[in-house]
Design a protein around this motif. Sequence first.
Motif, PDB file in Angstrom:
ATOM      1  N   PHE A  37       0.834  -1.204   0.000  1.00  0.00           N
ATOM      2  CA  PHE A  37       0.000   0.000   0.000  1.00  0.00           C
ATOM      3  C   PHE A  37       0.868   1.253   0.000  1.00  0.00           C
ATOM      4  O   PHE A  37       0.623   2.204  -0.747  1.00  0.00           O
ATOM      5  CB  PHE A  37      -0.925  -0.012   1.226  1.00  0.00           C
ATOM      6  N   LEU A  38       1.915   1.268   0.844  1.00  0.00           N
ATOM      7  CA  LEU A  38       2.786   2.443   0.904  1.00  0.00           C
ATOM      8  C   LEU A  38       3.503   2.675  -0.415  1.00  0.00           C
ATOM      9  O   LEU A  38       3.684   3.814  -0.832  1.00  0.00           O
ATOM     10  CB  LEU A  38       3.810   2.296   2.028  1.00  0.00           C
ATOM     11  N   ARG A  39       3.915   1.598  -1.081  1.00  0.00           N
ATOM     12  CA  ARG A  39       4.612   1.760  -2.361  1.00  0.00           C
ATOM     13  C   ARG A  39       3.692   2.354  -3.413  1.00  0.00           C
ATOM     14  O   ARG A  39       4.132   3.083  -4.282  1.00  0.00           O
ATOM     15  CB  ARG A  39       5.169   0.414  -2.829  1.00  0.00           C
ATOM     16  N   ILE A  40       2.414   2.031  -3.320  1.00  0.00           N
ATOM     17  CA  ILE A  40       1.457   2.531  -4.309  1.00  0.00           C
ATOM     18  C   ILE A  40       1.134   3.996  -4.048  1.00  0.00           C
ATOM     19  O   ILE A  40       1.091   4.800  -4.969  1.00  0.00           O
ATOM     20  CB  ILE A  40       0.170   1.684  -4.282  1.00  0.00           C
ATOM     21  N   THR A  41       0.883   4.373  -2.816  1.00  0.00           N
ATOM     22  CA  THR A  41       0.434   5.731  -2.529  1.00  0.00           C
ATOM     23  C   THR A  41       1.575   6.644  -2.091  1.00  0.00           C
ATOM     24  O   THR A  41       1.797   7.685  -2.677  1.00  0.00           O
ATOM     25  CB  THR A  41      -0.678   5.730  -1.473  1.00  0.00           C
ATOM     26  N   ILE A  42       2.255   6.297  -1.022  1.00  0.00           N
ATOM     27  CA  ILE A  42       3.462   7.025  -0.604  1.00  0.00           C
ATOM     28  C   ILE A  42       4.479   5.974  -0.189  1.00  0.00           C
ATOM     29  O   ILE A  42       4.207   5.130   0.640  1.00  0.00           O
ATOM     30  CB  ILE A  42       3.186   8.005   0.550  1.00  0.00           C
ATOM     31  N   GLN A  43       5.611   6.012  -0.771  1.00  0.00           N
ATOM     32  CA  GLN A  43       6.592   4.966  -0.520  1.00  0.00           C
ATOM     33  C   GLN A  43       7.070   5.007   0.921  1.00  0.00           C
ATOM     34  O   GLN A  43       6.958   6.026   1.608  1.00  0.00           O
ATOM     35  CB  GLN A  43       7.753   5.124  -1.481  1.00  0.00           C
ATOM     36  N   ALA A  44       7.572   3.861   1.371  1.00  0.00           N
ATOM     37  CA  ALA A  44       8.021   3.742   2.763  1.00  0.00           C
ATOM     38  C   ALA A  44       9.044   4.818   3.106  1.00  0.00           C
ATOM     39  O   ALA A  44       9.009   5.387   4.199  1.00  0.00           O
ATOM     40  CB  ALA A  44       8.604   2.359   3.009  1.00  0.00           C
ATOM     41  N   SER A  45       9.912   5.159   2.179  1.00  0.00           N
ATOM     42  CA  SER A  45      10.907   6.199   2.460  1.00  0.00           C
ATOM     43  C   SER A  45      10.242   7.555   2.674  1.00  0.00           C
ATOM     44  O   SER A  45      10.702   8.345   3.501  1.00  0.00           O
ATOM     45  CB  SER A  45      11.939   6.277   1.347  1.00  0.00           C
ATOM     46  N   THR A  46       9.167   7.812   1.973  1.00  0.00           N
ATOM     47  CA  THR A  46       8.433   9.063   2.161  1.00  0.00           C
ATOM     48  C   THR A  46       7.778   9.080   3.530  1.00  0.00           C
ATOM     49  O   THR A  46       7.783  10.095   4.229  1.00  0.00           O
ATOM     50  CB  THR A  46       7.379   9.249   1.053  1.00  0.00           C
ATOM     51  N   ALA A  47       7.209   7.957   3.932  1.00  0.00           N
ATOM     52  CA  ALA A  47       6.612   7.857   5.263  1.00  0.00           C
ATOM     53  C   ALA A  47       7.679   8.089   6.330  1.00  0.00           C
ATOM     54  O   ALA A  47       7.418   8.753   7.339  1.00  0.00           O
ATOM     55  CB  ALA A  47       5.943   6.498   5.446  1.00  0.00           C
ATOM     56  N   CYS A  48       8.871   7.566   6.105  1.00  0.00           N
ATOM     57  CA  CYS A  48       9.961   7.785   7.052  1.00  0.00           C
ATOM     58  C   CYS A  48      10.372   9.257   7.082  1.00  0.00           C
ATOM     59  O   CYS A  48      10.647   9.803   8.155  1.00  0.00           O
ATOM     60  CB  CYS A  48      11.156   6.905   6.702  1.00  0.00           C
ATOM     61  N   ARG A  49      10.409   9.905   5.935  1.00  0.00           N
ATOM     62  CA  ARG A  49      10.730  11.334   5.909  1.00  0.00           C
ATOM     63  C   ARG A  49       9.683  12.135   6.673  1.00  0.00           C
ATOM     64  O   ARG A  49      10.013  13.082   7.383  1.00  0.00           O
ATOM     65  CB  ARG A  49      10.849  11.840   4.473  1.00  0.00           C
ATOM     66  N   LEU A  50       8.418  11.764   6.523  1.00  0.00           N
ATOM     67  CA  LEU A  50       7.354  12.431   7.287  1.00  0.00           C
ATOM     68  C   LEU A  50       7.600  12.280   8.782  1.00  0.00           C
ATOM     69  O   LEU A  50       7.463  13.230   9.549  1.00  0.00           O
ATOM     70  CB  LEU A  50       5.985  11.841   6.938  1.00  0.00           C
ATOM     71  N   ARG A  51       7.957  11.075   9.186  1.00  0.00           N
ATOM     72  CA  ARG A  51       8.230  10.814  10.604  1.00  0.00           C
ATOM     73  C   ARG A  51       9.399  11.665  11.081  1.00  0.00           C
ATOM     74  O   ARG A  51       9.355  12.263  12.155  1.00  0.00           O
ATOM     75  CB  ARG A  51       8.535   9.336  10.814  1.00  0.00           C
ATOM     76  N   GLU A  52      10.459  11.735  10.275  1.00  0.00           N
ATOM     77  CA  GLU A  52      11.643  12.507  10.661  1.00  0.00           C
ATOM     78  C   GLU A  52      11.347  14.006  10.712  1.00  0.00           C
ATOM     79  O   GLU A  52      11.822  14.707  11.607  1.00  0.00           O
ATOM     80  CB  GLU A  52      12.782  12.228   9.690  1.00  0.00           C
ATOM     81  N   LEU A  53      10.561  14.493   9.767  1.00  0.00           N
ATOM     82  CA  LEU A  53      10.264  15.925   9.704  1.00  0.00           C
ATOM     83  C   LEU A  53       9.246  16.371  10.745  1.00  0.00           C
ATOM     84  O   LEU A  53       9.408  17.414  11.369  1.00  0.00           O
ATOM     85  CB  LEU A  53       9.750  16.300   8.316  1.00  0.00           C
TER      86      LEU A  53
END
Length: 90
Positions: A19-35
């Motif tokens: 699901f994350l790869r389709i909508t927002i990739q796992a790395s993007t989710a991690c960037r959100l967490r970091e930011l």
Amino acid sequence: AQQPGTPLSDQEYHQFFKFLRITIQASTACRLRELYGCKNSLVQRLDEYENHGVIPPGPICSELPGNPFFHNFCTFSLYRCIMKNYFLKV
């Protein structure tokens, strides 16, 4: 049905990151967490989804032999992001 607060099964993790790869990739989710940290509503929804609707309060014990303890789920998730070990479970 899984108990609220328990980690996803292997198959559920596959679906979660698919699901994350389709909508927002796992790395993007991690960037959100970091930011934005764990108080961000999107980050909290992802954490809730990953844990059947409840974010575990902590402490968190993991499958890591060298680092089995984290103060809370946010710290554990941030560690997974940094190490790019997305499928590490508690």
